[in-house]
Design an enzyme around this catalytic site. Sequence first.
Site, PDB file in Angstrom:
ATOM      1  N   LYS A  10      -7.759  -0.605   3.040  1.00  0.00           N
ATOM      2  CA  LYS A  10      -7.398  -0.612   4.489  1.00  0.00           C
ATOM      3  C   LYS A  10      -6.570  -2.239   4.934  1.00  0.00           C
ATOM      4  O   LYS A  10      -7.067  -3.152   4.102  1.00  0.00           O
ATOM      5  CB  LYS A  10      -8.322  -0.212   5.582  1.00  0.00           C
TER       6      LYS A  10
ATOM      7  N   ASP B 150      -7.732  -6.661   9.256  1.00  0.00           N
ATOM      8  CA  ASP B 150      -8.730  -6.752   8.414  1.00  0.00           C
ATOM      9  C   ASP B 150      -9.937  -6.396   8.766  1.00  0.00           C
ATOM     10  O   ASP B 150     -10.836  -5.806   7.626  1.00  0.00           O
ATOM     11  CB  ASP B 150      -8.474  -8.309   8.004  1.00  0.00           C
TER      12      ASP B 150
ATOM     13  N   HIS C 268       0.964  -1.319   0.205  1.00  0.00           N
ATOM     14  CA  HIS C 268       0.008   0.064   0.072  1.00  0.00           C
ATOM     15  C   HIS C 268       0.897   1.275  -0.114  1.00  0.00           C
ATOM     16  O   HIS C 268       0.621   2.117  -0.853  1.00  0.00           O
ATOM     17  CB  HIS C 268      -1.096  -0.122   1.350  1.00  0.00           C
TER      18      HIS C 268
END
Length: 365
Positions: free
Chosen positions: A101, A186, A83
Amino acid sequence: MAHVTITRPTTYRAAVIGTGFMGRVHSHAIAVAGGTVAGIAGSTPERARRAAASLRAEAVFDDIGALIDAADVVHVCVPNHLHAPIALAAIAAGKHVVCEKPLATDLDTARAMTEAAAEAGVVATVPFVYRFHPMVREARARVAAGRIGRLTLAHGSYLQDWLLRPDDDNWRVDADKGGALRAFGDIGSHWCDLLEFVSGDRITAVSAQLSTANRRRGGRDVSTEDIVTLQFATAGGMIGSTVVSQVSAGRKNRLLLEISGTEATLAFDQERPETLWIGGREVNGVLMRDPEHLSPDAARLARLPGGHAQGYQDCFNAFVADTGAAITGGAPDGLPVFEDGLRAARIAEAVAASARTRDWAEVPQ
């Protein structure tokens, strides 16, 4: 960072980096919002070419830098450890960013990404998309209006079963790709974000336990957790708890949030997103999603008449549409941005610290 001129495009030309499930969800939402997928890149050029049609891509790029240059907005849908480099490259190029995310696998990197986006003046959002269920917005509006009284208790869970068996495997299981906290990073992050979003209150301290049900997967040892139990306290005086699990048989994507106040209780179940349970001392009720009878913000997101079910993809569609509105100068209410991703990283760090010391840990505000 060198000065970069930020444009406010009237079109939404997106780069989608990552061609798996999330890439498909993002690309569909881009199309619904009236945007185009200018190009895609995948883990391999061959994989990206196979996915091009399903992602509605105009082109396939082998070079991520060239793909970033071809777009107005970069959607980062790759494994967590990738990311930061991709998002930071997009920000440096003056592009707006939608990053899955968690923002990063550690707090310092999440902070650096948030600061870079703010310094560059780009729109940078994070898909905490459960905020976009109309009945979540209805719950938020009722709390804000004081209709459930002073908040006292919150509890719930986020349960899945996709990693139930030892032969169930995924890159998220590996700490070097997904981060040290897997189940919490998660899905637990979604639950905490929804709690703070609906209540308007913030978690100040946590007490956490982590458990790994399957110590080996795919022939290797596993260090990331399958289960989290969490107690918390908030700035406004609530206490509560939640259970997070990716090994609960029969639960596919069950996020349950219940908030009690001195006058009423509200409960939202993501597997039954068309309703909001409202508990009272004398009478209980179930409010159905019907734009004719919802608060203005909830009605805005109720794109179909009552009885015509909306779900997860509709949330994502609304999230991308609001991202586009922000890029063109709007200020959509409740849009989750990098600051919210950084907030999730702060909570995750406190969860890890609490589990490690077997004691309460403060959450930096």
